[in-house]
Scaffold this motif. Structure first.
Motif, PDB file in Angstrom:
ATOM      1  N   LEU A 293       0.827  -1.206   0.000  1.00  0.00           N
ATOM      2  CA  LEU A 293       0.000   0.000   0.000  1.00  0.00           C
ATOM      3  C   LEU A 293       0.865   1.261   0.000  1.00  0.00           C
ATOM      4  N   ALA A 294       1.952   1.240   0.766  1.00  0.00           N
ATOM      5  CA  ALA A 294       2.850   2.390   0.786  1.00  0.00           C
ATOM      6  C   ALA A 294       3.491   2.600  -0.582  1.00  0.00           C
ATOM      7  N   LEU A 295       3.903   1.506  -1.230  1.00  0.00           N
ATOM      8  CA  LEU A 295       4.458   1.599  -2.575  1.00  0.00           C
ATOM      9  C   LEU A 295       3.426   2.139  -3.556  1.00  0.00           C
ATOM     10  N   ALA A 296       2.204   1.618  -3.455  1.00  0.00           N
ATOM     11  CA  ALA A 296       1.152   2.028  -4.378  1.00  0.00           C
ATOM     12  C   ALA A 296       0.828   3.511  -4.229  1.00  0.00           C
ATOM     13  N   ALA A 297       0.851   4.014  -2.987  1.00  0.00           N
ATOM     14  CA  ALA A 297       0.581   5.436  -2.769  1.00  0.00           C
ATOM     15  C   ALA A 297       1.629   6.298  -3.461  1.00  0.00           C
ATOM     16  N   PHE A 298       2.892   5.871  -3.404  1.00  0.00           N
ATOM     17  CA  PHE A 298       3.964   6.609  -4.064  1.00  0.00           C
ATOM     18  C   PHE A 298       3.736   6.641  -5.576  1.00  0.00           C
ATOM     19  N   VAL A 299       3.328   5.503  -6.161  1.00  0.00           N
ATOM     20  CA  VAL A 299       3.098   5.424  -7.604  1.00  0.00           C
ATOM     21  C   VAL A 299       1.876   6.245  -7.994  1.00  0.00           C
ATOM     22  N   ARG A 300       0.811   6.145  -7.210  1.00  0.00           N
ATOM     23  CA  ARG A 300      -0.426   6.848  -7.540  1.00  0.00           C
ATOM     24  C   ARG A 300      -0.265   8.365  -7.511  1.00  0.00           C
ATOM     25  N   ALA A 301       0.681   8.863  -6.697  1.00  0.00           N
ATOM     26  CA  ALA A 301       0.897  10.309  -6.648  1.00  0.00           C
ATOM     27  C   ALA A 301       1.240  10.858  -8.022  1.00  0.00           C
ATOM     28  N   ALA A 302       1.857  10.017  -8.872  1.00  0.00           N
ATOM     29  CA  ALA A 302       2.181  10.415 -10.245  1.00  0.00           C
ATOM     30  C   ALA A 302       1.193   9.817 -11.230  1.00  0.00           C
ATOM     31  N   ARG A 303       0.026   9.468 -10.719  1.00  0.00           N
ATOM     32  CA  ARG A 303      -1.061   8.916 -11.549  1.00  0.00           C
ATOM     33  C   ARG A 303      -0.569   7.681 -12.309  1.00  0.00           C
TER      34      ARG A 303
END
Length: 386
Positions: free
Chosen positions: A306-316
């Motif tokens: 989830l932490a990794l995904a949040a980082f990726v999602r910040a850049a859409r």
């Protein structure tokens, strides 16, 4: 800089120390240190209060280890009792540090953070043709104690509070009279506070069109000639703080894109930088490997993902998430991927190539690190040779 009225009695208040314990113990309920401290909670907190008021509290007990993501760094984590002390101190002093900081400083602040800094950088990149990217050479290791403590002394009226900050700062050094330990809560807030002078230089004296700082990563936007002058002024300002500008500064057109906080920021928004994409794949594979071998459980694995995904999602980066978590080759892998995909809110795809990258452990000296090759110089770019 106006001085603040925080008193040592407020820091040592029983209710503040108990709240500090709860914050320090968050997410570490099964730690042996936390269990032992909790078993003697009233006694431990009473002793800590007594030592605080007497000025005899012990500091400087660290556990040192190395991490390799996002880059190699030596971490010095304080013992749990000292972490309680740090939370008690920061809990009372944070608001006073906050009053000194400008809106466009984003590290270690409530309601701010990496993604908010990224959105602000996108805002400026969409409006200005040139940017200047700066950061400080070996920032935490280079902070001079004397200059930092002079700023702390100007900030707080109670000399006993200043003495406590001095005790904590002087308990660690990388060279005589220099350095803050990476891994301590107090270091994060002191380091962020220390560069408040640079924020005011950029915004109030230089009056640049746009400015964002995340710890020692600074980005400025405006006209080319103004930014050239700003680079020289910021370099001089850092020298007054006993610091040096890192040699890899960039002055170039916004359209070329700027590497900032692991993202590539341009006029049309942001995306993961090449290095961040590789790092994401390495870390995801590391989580999968640890789960397969029983090194971590399902819940812990999902938290890390989830932490990794949040980082990726910040850049859409939903497409990247779909590609990675959509790998359904193998029945066992289907179950794991479906579970992880549910955690990050993606739908597993039927076909996807598994990512190819080296598995990396965060805290062992045997970790294999992968470095990205520098991109080619873009037309119009100015760098350290200017």
């Amino acid at each position: 800089m106006k001085s603040c009225k925080v008193r040592l009695e407020q820091i040592a208040a029983p209710e503040n120390l108990r709240e500090a314990f709860l914050r320090a113990a968050r997410g570490q309920a099964h730690s042996a240190e936390v269990i032992a401290f909790r078993a003697r909670l009233d006694t431990e907190l009473a002793a800590l209060r007594e030592e605080l008021l007497a000025g005899t509290v012990e500091v400087g007990r660290f556990t040192a280890f190395t991490i390799f993501e996002p880059k190699e760094r030596r971490i010095h984590a304080p013992c749990f009792r000292e972490r309680v002390l740090h939370h008690a101190l920061v809990g009372r002093c944070e608001a006073d540090f906050e009053r000194w900081l400008i809106d466009d400083s984003y590290a270690c602040r409530r309601g701010k953070g990496r993604e908010a800094a990224l959105r602000r950088a996108e805002h400026y990149a969409a409006r200005h043709e040139w940017f200047l990217k700066l950061d400080v050479a070996k920032y935490f290791d280079s902070i001079p104690h004397a200059v930092l403590l002079a700023a702390v002394e100007r900030r707080f009226r109670d000399r006993r509070v200043v003495a406590l900050w001095r005790r904590i700062v002087e308990a660690y050094e990388t060279a005589p009279g220099r350095g803050l330990p990476i891994g301590a809560l107090t270091s994060q807030h002191l380091a962020n506070f220390y560069l408040g002078t640079m924020d005011r230089l950029a915004k109030e004296r230089l009056r640049v069109a746009g400015y964002v700082r995340y710890m020692d990563d600074m980005a400025l936007w405006g006209e080319r000639e103004q930014l050239r002058e700003a680079r020289r002024a910021m370099d001089a300002g850092l020298a007054e703080l006993g610091l040096k500008l890192k040699g890899n500064w960039h002055l170039q057109p916004t359209a070329r894109g700027m590497d900032f906080l692991g993202y590539r920021v341009g006029p049309r928004g942001s995306r993961l930088s090449r290095r961040s994409r590789r790092r994401f794949l390495r870390r995801w594979r590391g989580i999968e490997a640890a789960r397969e071998t029983g090194g971590i459980g399902e819940v812990q694995a999902q938290r890390r993902v989830l932490a990794l995904a949040a980082f990726v999602r910040a850049a859409r980066g939903e497409t990247i998430l779909q590609r990675v978590f959509g790998d359904t080759s193998g029945a066992g892998h289907r179950a794991r991927t479906a579970s992880t995909a549910a955690a990050v809110g993606t739908t597993p795809l039927r076909t996807a190539a598994p990512p190819t990258a080296t598995t990396t452990s965060r805290a062992t000296a045997t970790t294999t690190s992968v470095s990205a090759s520098p991109s080619a110089h873009a037309a119009g770019r100015e760098g350290p040779t200017d």
